[in-house]
Design a protein around this motif. Sequence first.
Motif, PDB file in Angstrom:
ATOM      1  N   GLU A 239       0.821  -1.201   0.000  1.00 63.34           N
ATOM      2  CA  GLU A 239       0.000   0.000   0.000  1.00 63.34           C
ATOM      3  C   GLU A 239       0.858   1.256   0.000  1.00 63.34           C
ATOM      4  OE1 GLU A 239      -3.898  -0.161   2.173  1.00 63.34           O
ATOM      5  OE2 GLU A 239      -2.798  -1.615   3.374  1.00 63.34           O
ATOM      6  N   SER A 240       0.351   2.296  -0.644  1.00 64.14           N
ATOM      7  CA  SER A 240       1.074   3.565  -0.670  1.00 64.14           C
ATOM      8  C   SER A 240       0.103   4.725  -0.779  1.00 64.14           C
ATOM      9  CB  SER A 240       2.069   3.597  -1.834  1.00 64.14           C
ATOM     10  OG  SER A 240       1.404   3.471  -3.069  1.00 64.14           O
ATOM     11  N   LEU A 241       0.580   5.875  -0.388  1.00 61.74           N
ATOM     12  CA  LEU A 241      -0.189   7.123  -0.406  1.00 61.74           C
ATOM     13  C   LEU A 241       0.729   8.235  -0.866  1.00 61.74           C
ATOM     14  CD1 LEU A 241      -2.568   9.074   0.493  1.00 61.74           C
ATOM     15  CD2 LEU A 241      -1.449   9.109   2.743  1.00 61.74           C
ATOM     16  N   ALA A 290      -3.382  12.403  -1.394  1.00 61.25           N
ATOM     17  CA  ALA A 290      -3.894  13.335  -0.389  1.00 61.25           C
ATOM     18  C   ALA A 290      -3.293  14.699  -0.678  1.00 61.25           C
ATOM     19  CB  ALA A 290      -3.525  12.876   1.020  1.00 61.25           C
ATOM     20  N   GLY A 291      -4.070  15.737  -0.397  1.00 59.57           N
ATOM     21  CA  GLY A 291      -3.585  17.082  -0.673  1.00 59.57           C
ATOM     22  C   GLY A 291      -3.880  18.036   0.454  1.00 59.57           C
ATOM     23  N   PHE A 299      -8.294  12.697   1.079  1.00 60.51           N
ATOM     24  CA  PHE A 299      -7.859  11.434   0.475  1.00 60.51           C
ATOM     25  C   PHE A 299      -8.751  11.078  -0.717  1.00 60.51           C
ATOM     26  CE2 PHE A 299      -6.767  10.897   5.057  1.00 60.51           C
ATOM     27  CZ  PHE A 299      -5.386  10.743   4.926  1.00 60.51           C
ATOM     28  N   GLY A 300      -8.148  10.535  -1.767  1.00 62.58           N
ATOM     29  CA  GLY A 300      -8.952  10.109  -2.895  1.00 62.58           C
ATOM     30  C   GLY A 300      -8.114   9.594  -4.044  1.00 62.58           C
ATOM     31  N   HIS A 301      -8.773   9.404  -5.178  1.00 65.98           N
ATOM     32  CA  HIS A 301      -8.108   8.912  -6.387  1.00 65.98           C
ATOM     33  C   HIS A 301      -8.399   9.847  -7.553  1.00 65.98           C
ATOM     34  CE1 HIS A 301      -8.227   5.155  -3.997  1.00 65.98           C
ATOM     35  NE2 HIS A 301      -7.121   4.850  -4.670  1.00 65.98           N
ATOM     36  N   VAL A 302      -7.496   9.857  -8.513  1.00 60.27           N
ATOM     37  CA  VAL A 302      -7.669  10.628  -9.736  1.00 60.27           C
ATOM     38  C   VAL A 302      -8.088   9.678 -10.847  1.00 60.27           C
ATOM     39  CG1 VAL A 302      -6.574  12.148 -11.419  1.00 60.27           C
ATOM     40  CG2 VAL A 302      -5.910  12.281  -9.002  1.00 60.27           C
ATOM     41  N   ALA A 303      -9.138  10.036 -11.558  1.00 61.03           N
ATOM     42  CA  ALA A 303      -9.596   9.247 -12.698  1.00 61.03           C
ATOM     43  C   ALA A 303      -9.422  10.061 -13.971  1.00 61.03           C
ATOM     44  CB  ALA A 303     -11.063   8.856 -12.519  1.00 61.03           C
TER      45      ALA A 303
END
Length: 320
Positions: A239-241, A290-291, A299-303
């Motif tokens: 896992e990574s962030l 995360a920003g 926290f989230g993902h880019v699509a």
Amino acid sequence: MHNTRRKFLGLAASAALFAGSSPLAIARAPLAGAVTPSYRLKIGELEVTALADGYIDLDQAIFASADKSEMSKLLEGAFLKSDAPLRTSINAFVVNTGKQLILIDCGTVQAFGPTLAKLPERLEAQGFMPEQFEAVLLTHMHPDHVGAATNKEGVARFTKAELVVSETEWKFWSDESIAAKAPKEAQPFFKFATDAGKAYGKAMRLFGKDGEIVPGITSVGLPGHTPGHTGFIVASGNESLLIWGDIVHSPALQFTHPEWSITFDVDQAQAAATRKTIFDRAAADKLLVAGMHLDFPGFGHVARGASAYDFIPAPWRLDQ
């Protein structure tokens, strides 16, 4: 039958009385008042806690190159007022490795407004004391990221921690010739940065090329917003962030238009290019990101879409 009916009517009357008094009892409960915004998740064996330093309302004019009608459409589509300032979160992140406490960015000072400078009290509310931290990693040295590195007396707040920052970043903000040429309104930015550096003295560590900063955390150069602007990848197991700092200031605008930079970007063209590059990487690698200015907890993902990007907030993970 008569007794049964009488008991039923008695129960019904009691229930009606209870129902009628229930709202009054609830109304007497004290209001909860202020809350302590925090969110904690696991990255492998590591714990990452998001904390809110507060928020700031930014003038829409900071997006000087943006098409105004398109901006209004996007804001309305995000259920935001098209003629109001852009309310922007300011976040920081604690990484607990089990052996070390690491803080990534540390918020600002109260001089910037009553809605800011909440991080010290929120760290304490979560049981984190300043003397427990072994390192404070800075994505960059703007006041809302380095301001609370010192206390009101100008002394290092995190007394046992290294202040860790990109060498390129430090050289920019500590260069007196650059500071002398900067606009008057930007002068305090240089002072915040250099005051923090002086307060930590030999405990300030500069890094050059990307690499492991502390065990489990690797730097990623993301220049443009500032010359040494840096992201940090927190990794454990599979896992990574990616904590990407100030890649985005307005989620409602910049995922659709990554080419829209803000006036605070030292190099607006480079900031836009970096934003597109890291969006593409995050989308392709399905990175959790995360920003500091994504809506809390950030926290989230880019699509990747057909002509733009989307940000998908990470769901609350009940298993943690």
